[in-house]
Scaffold this active site. Structure first.
Site, PDB file in Angstrom:
ATOM      1  CD  GLU A  91       1.760  -5.408   5.797  1.00 37.34           C
ATOM      2  OE1 GLU A  91       2.555  -6.311   6.167  1.00 37.34           O
ATOM      3  OE2 GLU A  91       0.998  -5.547   4.822  1.00 37.34           O
ATOM      4  CB  ALA A 141      -0.879  -0.022   1.231  1.00 37.20           C
ATOM      5  CD  GLU A 201      -2.390  -7.454   3.066  1.00 35.01           C
ATOM      6  OE1 GLU A 201      -2.227  -6.293   2.627  1.00 35.01           O
ATOM      7  OE2 GLU A 201      -2.823  -7.693   4.202  1.00 35.01           O
ATOM      8  N   GLY A 254       0.625  -4.999   0.997  1.00 35.39           N
ATOM      9  CA  GLY A 254      -0.562  -5.092   0.144  1.00 35.39           C
ATOM     10  C   GLY A 254      -0.282  -5.782  -1.181  1.00 35.39           C
TER      11      GLY A 254
HETATM   12  C1  LIG Z   1      -0.464  -1.241   5.844  1.00 34.61           C
HETATM   13  C2  LIG Z   1      -0.963  -2.123   4.837  1.00 34.61           C
HETATM   14  C3  LIG Z   1      -2.340  -2.538   5.061  1.00 34.61           C
HETATM   15  C4  LIG Z   1      -0.330  -2.550   3.814  1.00 34.61           C
HETATM   16  C5  LIG Z   1       1.026  -2.194   3.301  1.00 34.61           C
HETATM   17  O1  LIG Z   1       1.281  -2.624   2.261  1.00 34.61           O
HETATM   18  S1  LIG Z   1       2.170  -1.194   4.130  1.00 34.61           S
HETATM   19  C6  LIG Z   1       3.555  -1.165   3.027  1.00 34.61           C
HETATM   20  C7  LIG Z   1       4.328  -2.433   3.099  1.00 34.61           C
HETATM   21  N1  LIG Z   1       5.496  -2.338   2.248  1.00 34.61           N
HETATM   22  C8  LIG Z   1       6.668  -1.928   2.674  1.00 34.61           C
HETATM   23  O2  LIG Z   1       6.863  -1.599   3.849  1.00 34.61           O
HETATM   24  C9  LIG Z   1       7.777  -1.882   1.646  1.00 34.61           C
HETATM   25  C10 LIG Z   1       8.278  -0.476   1.445  1.00 34.61           C
HETATM   26  N2  LIG Z   1       9.359  -0.419   0.471  1.00 34.61           N
HETATM   27  C11 LIG Z   1      10.609  -0.821   0.741  1.00 34.61           C
HETATM   28  O3  LIG Z   1      10.927  -1.317   1.795  1.00 34.61           O
HETATM   29  C12 LIG Z   1      11.624  -0.630  -0.331  1.00 34.61           C
HETATM   30  O4  LIG Z   1      11.128   0.318  -1.237  1.00 34.61           O
HETATM   31  C13 LIG Z   1      11.962  -1.928  -1.089  1.00 34.61           C
HETATM   32  C14 LIG Z   1      12.739  -2.880  -0.165  1.00 34.61           C
HETATM   33  C15 LIG Z   1      10.729  -2.618  -1.629  1.00 34.61           C
HETATM   34  C16 LIG Z   1      12.898  -1.576  -2.305  1.00 34.61           C
HETATM   35  O5  LIG Z   1      14.003  -0.842  -1.882  1.00 34.61           O
HETATM   36  P1  LIG Z   1      14.888  -0.010  -2.950  1.00 34.61           P
HETATM   37  O6  LIG Z   1      15.998   0.592  -2.179  1.00 34.61           O
HETATM   38  O7  LIG Z   1      15.219  -0.873  -4.092  1.00 34.61           O
HETATM   39  O8  LIG Z   1      13.907   1.110  -3.519  1.00 34.61           O
HETATM   40  P2  LIG Z   1      13.421   2.457  -2.789  1.00 34.61           P
HETATM   41  O9  LIG Z   1      14.373   3.543  -3.092  1.00 34.61           O
HETATM   42  O10 LIG Z   1      13.116   2.193  -1.358  1.00 34.61           O
HETATM   43  O11 LIG Z   1      12.012   2.695  -3.509  1.00 34.61           O
HETATM   44  C17 LIG Z   1      11.931   3.308  -4.797  1.00 34.61           C
HETATM   45  C18 LIG Z   1      10.803   4.330  -4.746  1.00 34.61           C
HETATM   46  O12 LIG Z   1       9.581   3.639  -4.451  1.00 34.61           O
HETATM   47  C19 LIG Z   1       8.964   4.212  -3.297  1.00 34.61           C
HETATM   48  N3  LIG Z   1       8.230   3.186  -2.556  1.00 34.61           N
HETATM   49  C20 LIG Z   1       8.596   1.913  -2.346  1.00 34.61           C
HETATM   50  N4  LIG Z   1       7.659   1.266  -1.646  1.00 34.61           N
HETATM   51  C21 LIG Z   1       6.667   2.155  -1.406  1.00 34.61           C
HETATM   52  C22 LIG Z   1       5.429   2.091  -0.730  1.00 34.61           C
HETATM   53  N5  LIG Z   1       4.957   0.951  -0.167  1.00 34.61           N
HETATM   54  N6  LIG Z   1       4.678   3.201  -0.673  1.00 34.61           N
HETATM   55  C23 LIG Z   1       5.071   4.360  -1.241  1.00 34.61           C
HETATM   56  N7  LIG Z   1       6.243   4.478  -1.917  1.00 34.61           N
HETATM   57  C24 LIG Z   1       7.031   3.392  -1.998  1.00 34.61           C
HETATM   58  C25 LIG Z   1      10.129   4.756  -2.490  1.00 34.61           C
HETATM   59  O13 LIG Z   1       9.694   5.716  -1.578  1.00 34.61           O
HETATM   60  C26 LIG Z   1      11.005   5.330  -3.599  1.00 34.61           C
HETATM   61  O14 LIG Z   1      10.462   6.542  -4.062  1.00 34.61           O
HETATM   62  P3  LIG Z   1      11.218   7.937  -3.760  1.00 34.61           P
HETATM   63  O15 LIG Z   1      12.617   7.766  -4.246  1.00 34.61           O
HETATM   64  O16 LIG Z   1      10.421   8.964  -4.500  1.00 34.61           O
HETATM   65  O17 LIG Z   1      11.139   8.120  -2.281  1.00 34.61           O
END
Ligand SMILES: CC(C)=CC(=O)SCCNC(=O)CCNC(=O)[C@H](O)C(C)(C)COP(=O)(O)OP(=O)(O)OC[C@H]1O[C@@H](n2cnc3c(N)ncnc32)[C@H](O)[C@@H]1OP(=O)(O)O
Length: 258
Positions: free
Chosen positions: A132, A65, A112, A109
């Site tokens: 999460e 998400a 999921e 998500g």
């Molecule tokens: C709460 C509920 C119900 C559901 C959920 O899904 S909560 C979210 C669960 N997911 C996560 O916690 C994963 C978050 N992402 C990461 O940990 C990392 O992005 C990664 C391990 C998947 C990949 O790491 P990497 O270093 O290769 O890439 P990043 O520089 O971190 O990401 C690139 C770009 O994408 C944006 N990003 C990634 N995931 C999300 C996300 N879930 N939501 C919003 N944005 C996301 C990340 O911020 C980056 O963008 P910017 O450079 O503009 O910040």
């Protein structure tokens, strides 16, 4: 219909939806979920389409998400908006089978949504996880429930409590994934499998899906009775007559979806 966050195409009788927010690793923002619902509605209504493939990019099926979108939500926002319910469940109400073709990250998500599909095909580089807990929350779209049914309590607890990721090989061993294919072939393989399903009798496909899904909701006896009644009802279809006649006559069946 123009979509902002997904690409939609048909390949013969297969509907292909590609999540397409590359800069955010296909994070599931409200707009993307709306697009996904609209594309599923369109494929569901299209008689030519018999099976759907949902995929992402080579780096990410979906990284969860959209954290940036939800970071400032209050409890009351989440409750009143019924956050993560509206739209997300559309996948589970689709009567046509949906295959998740997962490469790269399927986290939170993303994992999921893959689990809401009917089965998952993974590329060798796929990584599944419910991280999460690492951002101070818990899965909200069925992760604790579906993952536990797929991989059992011990592994589900491990993944949801530590946030660790499972690679494709472990996911296949654990029953989360049905098969692993090379990343370069993922979409073609998924479309090939979907095309095979789309070529079956559609009523039999729908009934199979209903019966397998019922196994999650009923006792064994009730499930077997439900299956038996559906099985009996296939004898009222033209496709059962055609399928069995084709076998006896040593030819390919020509199903009419009737
Ligand atoms: C709460 C509920 C119900 C559901 C959920 O899904 S909560 C979210 C669960 N997911 C996560 O916690 C994963 C978050 N992402 C990461 O940990 C990392 O992005 C990664 C391990 C998947 C990949 O790491 P990497 O270093 O290769 O890439 P990043 O520089 O971190 O990401 C690139 C770009 O994408 C944006 N990003 C990634 N995931 C999300 C996300 N879930 N939501 C919003 N944005 C996301 C990340 O911020 C980056 O963008 P910017 O450079 O503009 O910040």
């Amino acid at each position: 219909m123009p979509y902002e966050n997904i690409l939609v195409e048909t390949r013969g009788r297969v509907g292909l939806i590609t999540l397409n927010r590359p800069k955010a690793l296909n994070a599931l923002c409200v707009g993307l979920i709306k697009d996904l619902g609209a594309a599923l509605d369109a494929f569901e209504a299209d008689d030519e389409v018999g099976c759907i493939v949902l995929t992402g990019s080579e780096k990410a099926f979906a990284a969860g998400a959209d954290i940036k979108e939800m970071a400032d939500k209050t409890y009351m926002d989440a409750y009143l908006q019924d956050f993560i319910t509206v739209g997300w469940q559309r996948i589970t109400t689709c009567r046509k089978p949906i295959i998740a073709a997962v490469a790269g990250y399927a986290l939170g998500g993303g994992c999921e949504i893959a689990m809401m599909c009917d089965f998952i095909i993974a590329a060798e580089n796929a990584k599944f996880g419910q991280p999460e807990i690492t951002i101070g929350t818990i899965p909200g779209s069925g992760g604790t429930q579906r993952l536990t049914r797929f991989v059992g309590k011990s592994k589900a607890m491990d993944m949801c409590l530590t946030g660790r990721q499972m690679d494709a090989a472990e996911a296949e061993r654990s029953g989360l994934v049905s098969r692993i294919v090379p990343a370069a072939d993922l979409v073609d393989e998924a479309v090939k499998i979907a095309d095979r399903i789309a070529g079956m009798s559609r009523p039999a496909v729908y009934m199979t899906k209903e019966a397998v899904n019922a196994s999650y909701e009923t006792t064994l006896q009730q499930g077997i009775m439900f299956e038996r009644r559906l099985f009996h009802s296939t004898f009222a279809t033209e496709d059962q007559k055609e399928g069995m006649a084709a076998f006896v006559e040593k030819r390919q069946p020509n199903f009419k979806n009737r």
